[in-house]
Scaffold this motif. Structure first.
Motif, PDB file in Angstrom:
ATOM      1  N   ASN A 490      33.967  42.610  46.573  1.00  0.00           N
ATOM      2  CA  ASN A 490      34.256  41.345  45.894  1.00  0.00           C
ATOM      3  C   ASN A 490      35.165  41.627  44.699  1.00  0.00           C
ATOM      4  O   ASN A 490      34.701  42.007  43.624  1.00  0.00           O
ATOM      5  CB  ASN A 490      32.948  40.686  45.446  1.00  0.00           C
ATOM      6  CG  ASN A 490      33.167  39.334  44.789  1.00  0.00           C
ATOM      7  OD1 ASN A 490      34.285  38.926  44.510  1.00  0.00           O
ATOM      8  ND2 ASN A 490      32.072  38.625  44.534  1.00  0.00           N
ATOM      9  N   ASP A 492      36.846  39.508  42.888  1.00  0.00           N
ATOM     10  CA  ASP A 492      36.634  38.557  41.791  1.00  0.00           C
ATOM     11  C   ASP A 492      35.559  39.056  40.834  1.00  0.00           C
ATOM     12  O   ASP A 492      35.632  38.820  39.620  1.00  0.00           O
ATOM     13  CB  ASP A 492      36.253  37.188  42.345  1.00  0.00           C
ATOM     14  CG  ASP A 492      37.421  36.491  43.034  1.00  0.00           C
ATOM     15  OD1 ASP A 492      38.577  36.849  42.736  1.00  0.00           O
ATOM     16  OD2 ASP A 492      37.171  35.603  43.872  1.00  0.00           O
ATOM     17  N   HIS A 495      37.183  41.347  38.307  1.00  0.00           N
ATOM     18  CA  HIS A 495      38.087  40.714  37.349  1.00  0.00           C
ATOM     19  C   HIS A 495      37.358  39.839  36.329  1.00  0.00           C
ATOM     20  O   HIS A 495      37.864  39.640  35.227  1.00  0.00           O
ATOM     21  CB  HIS A 495      39.120  39.861  38.088  1.00  0.00           C
ATOM     22  CG  HIS A 495      39.888  40.633  39.117  1.00  0.00           C
ATOM     23  ND1 HIS A 495      40.370  40.067  40.277  1.00  0.00           N
ATOM     24  CD2 HIS A 495      40.237  41.940  39.168  1.00  0.00           C
ATOM     25  CE1 HIS A 495      40.989  40.994  40.993  1.00  0.00           C
ATOM     26  NE2 HIS A 495      40.922  42.132  40.341  1.00  0.00           N
ATOM     27  N   ASP A 496      36.199  39.370  36.689  1.00  0.00           N
ATOM     28  CA  ASP A 496      35.509  38.429  35.808  1.00  0.00           C
ATOM     29  C   ASP A 496      34.224  39.045  35.247  1.00  0.00           C
ATOM     30  O   ASP A 496      34.197  39.556  34.136  1.00  0.00           O
ATOM     31  CB  ASP A 496      35.210  37.141  36.578  1.00  0.00           C
ATOM     32  CG  ASP A 496      34.578  36.068  35.706  1.00  0.00           C
ATOM     33  OD1 ASP A 496      34.685  36.180  34.470  1.00  0.00           O
ATOM     34  OD2 ASP A 496      33.965  35.135  36.265  1.00  0.00           O
ATOM     35  N   ARG A 526      43.967  42.931  36.480  1.00  0.00           N
ATOM     36  CA  ARG A 526      43.539  42.992  37.873  1.00  0.00           C
ATOM     37  C   ARG A 526      43.356  44.445  38.291  1.00  0.00           C
ATOM     38  O   ARG A 526      44.045  45.350  37.797  1.00  0.00           O
ATOM     39  CB  ARG A 526      44.573  42.319  38.790  1.00  0.00           C
ATOM     40  CG  ARG A 526      44.620  40.798  38.624  1.00  0.00           C
ATOM     41  CD  ARG A 526      43.325  40.177  39.130  1.00  0.00           C
ATOM     42  NE  ARG A 526      43.298  38.730  39.028  1.00  0.00           N
ATOM     43  CZ  ARG A 526      42.743  38.058  38.037  1.00  0.00           C
ATOM     44  NH1 ARG A 526      42.215  38.709  37.005  1.00  0.00           N
ATOM     45  NH2 ARG A 526      42.724  36.741  38.033  1.00  0.00           N
TER      46      ARG A 526
END
Length: 565
Positions: A490, A492, A495-496, A526
């Motif tokens: 994953n 995402d 990045h978060d 990223r």
């Protein structure tokens, strides 16, 4: 559906390290002994194959290494007289406790670290020699053929599917595409090394976990050439303390390997960091560089030249972290099974011994008609439990767990282990532990929410090196146009959530600069994966706090090309 060639064997061995080669060598010796006295109808001629992901046997083999010769004496009693490469016999032992600017030598060497009668070796060279001995005995060895997946019929392992070759980075078939063949086997012996990808999946699928989860460390190592007399052959130095904080397990070593062709001293120097640390910004490679600058360590390498680099993970959880070692159609040996004594800093002899016990179990199965159901493979575990290798591991069963309370508690616990046969504090037979990544604390908890600045080194390029320089000296190469073997489930999450909670620790814990956070056109960071740098230590698979990275085998032959490591 891809059509795959299939080849039938009696025994399929996965991994050309000490465990896999010991399995092959001992099995062939046992078969020869059996056939020397058996009637014609009872003769055995099994087909034995060993696959190895490295481009040649030994290219991915790395260890400290001071080897206890006990198992090698049992495997090949004439090994010393048969050209086995030994860098030096151990001539001296010392244990140091380091502080930030000084330190002291312990007045005695703790029992587990006494190495009189042991041998300083290059595991890479030793494995090459063992590979030749296995081929001399008729074992078919296929280097450059990684296993991608186990073939199973329910819970029964029936073979190994080799990795596909000739896929581009998007998974499309190139002109050179070759589907991985299936190697069918009556029994598969998993000797993949630490955190082996197929072993990991099998343990998870069949719920083979031990009482404790496995806990790992990562070792980073360099080989140096230094002026003659600076680190004489057979010198063995171990250290604890600096540069790690007191809440982090680890320590360093310096071993005098022998002499180069022009008379200079060859030195093995390295550092081990427990992969159960709390600090999300900790960088094992950086700690190793700091270690080399310490005045009591730098004197061994100052004025010398760094030649080789490597890194590997180590299964340090001990006896109660070992998975179930057998099942229908399979056995697990060596580092894949947790055969390492972290209290003695040794695993080569235990890996060899595990392979020998597996070979004895295979011979019995072949004599009984080639059936390797769980009733037969269980005999491997039964042999282990009455063997000296089990006795040794039992004496160290609580060693690493004791350090989860900090260095002082760990050292006191280690003394308790030695005095009371491996028992933990309050005479506990079994200290519980968590998986290593679960000990990592978020930035807010460990650093008060502030991401620390990247550390700088004082002597970059002289005694210390950045990760890319070290990777260059590991000889690492991968085909660039292939699917990434570092599968981030994953992105995402990276990045978060991971960026906010942990500061993306992958860019710190990887000793090969595989993971980088780079800004995109919008200025958002990223993840960039430099898969071609990977030295196959598996630290990312072990230490990611979300278990978001899955290490799988790359195209055959890719990875480091270790020399003298």
């Amino acid at each position: 559906m891809t059509e795959r060639d299939s080849m039938e064997f009696d025994v399929v061995i996965v991994g050309g390290g000490p465990a896999g080669l010991a399995t092959a060598i001992h099995l062939q010796d046992l078969i020869e002994q059996h056939n020397a006295t058996a009637a014609a109808a009872d003769q055995l001629e099994p087909e034995v194959v060993l696959i190895e992901k490295a481009k040649e046997i030994g290219a991915h083999s790395i260890s400290g290494a001071v080897m206890d010769p006990k198992a090698m004496d049992q495997l090949m009693p004439d090994w010393r007289d048969s050209g086995a490469p030994v860098e030096s016999a151990v001539t001296s032992d010392a244990t140091l406790y380091l502080t930030a600017k000084s330190g002291f030598k312990l007045p005695f060497t703790p029992g587990p670290l006494r190495n009189h009668g042991k041998a300083v070796v290059s595991l890479n060279r030793l494995i090459r020699w063992m590979g030749e001995r296995a081929e001399d005995r008729g074992v078919q060895i296929f280097p450059g053929f990684p296993g991608a997946a186990l073939v199973r019929d329910g819970n029964t392992v029936t073979g190994v599917q080799l990795a596909d070759a000739g896929l581009d980075k998007d998974g499309r078939e190139k002109a050179t595409f070759e589907p991985g063949a299936i190697l069918e086997g009556k029994v598969v012996v998993l000797c993949e090394g630490s955190r082996g990808s197929m072993t990991k999946q099998l343990v998870e699928d069949l719920a083979l976990e031990g009482d404790n989860p496995q806990v790992y460390a990562v070792g980073v190592k360099e080989v140096w050439e230094v002026p003659s007399g600076q680190c004489p052959p057979g010198t063995v130095v171990h250290s604890m303390g600096y540069p790690l904080k007191s809440d982090t397990f680890g320590g360093g070593w310096v071993y005098g390997m022998g002499r180069s062709s022009d008379g200079k001293d060859m030195v093995s120097i390295g550092f081990v960091t427990g992969l159960d640390y709390k600090d999300p910004s900790l960088d094992p490679h950086y700690e190793f560089q700091r270690y080399k600058l310490h005045p009591k360590i730098r004197r061994y390498i100052e004025g010398g030249k760094m030649l080789h680099y490597g890194a590997k993970s180590l299964p340090e959880g001990g006896l109660y972290s070992m998975p179930k070692l057998y099942g229908d159609g399979f056995m697990i040996c060596g580092d894949a099974g947790g055969f390492l004594n972290s209290m003695r800093l040794k695993g080569i002899h235990l890996a060899i011994r595990s392979g020998m016990l597996a070979a004895e179990t295979i011979l019995e199965g072949l004599k009984n008609g080639g059936v390797f159901d769980q009733a037969q493979t269980r005999k491997y575990d039964e042999r282990f439990r009455i063997d000296w290798s089990h006795t040794e591991l039992r004496s160290a069963r609580n060693f690493h767990q004791g350090f989860h309370g900090g260095r002082i508690a760990g050292l006191l616990g280690a003394a308790f282990n030695v005095l009371f046969g491996g028992k933990g504090f309050l005479f506990k037979d079994k200290l519980k532990t968590q998986a290593g990544h679960e000990y990592m604390q978020p930035l807010a908890q460990y650093h008060g929410g502030t991401k620390p600045s990247p550390p700088k080194l004082a002597e970059d390029g002289v005694l210390t090196f950045d990760k890319l320089t070290d990777v260059y000296n590991s000889g690492t190469e991968h085909e660039e146009d292939q699917p990434c073997h570092l599968v981030v489930e994953n992105l995402d999450l990276c990045h978060d959530r991971c960026a906010k909670e942990y500061g993306n620790p992958c860019q710190h814990f990887c000793p090969a600069a595989v993971y980088e956070m780079e800004p995109n056109a919008a200025g958002e960071e990223r993840l960039k994966i430099n898969a071609s740098n990977c030295v196959h230590c598996k630290t990312c698979d072990i230490m990611d706090p979300y278990k978001n990275i899955n290490w799988v085998t790359p195209e055959g032959g890719g990875g480091p090309s270790y020399q003298l490591l």
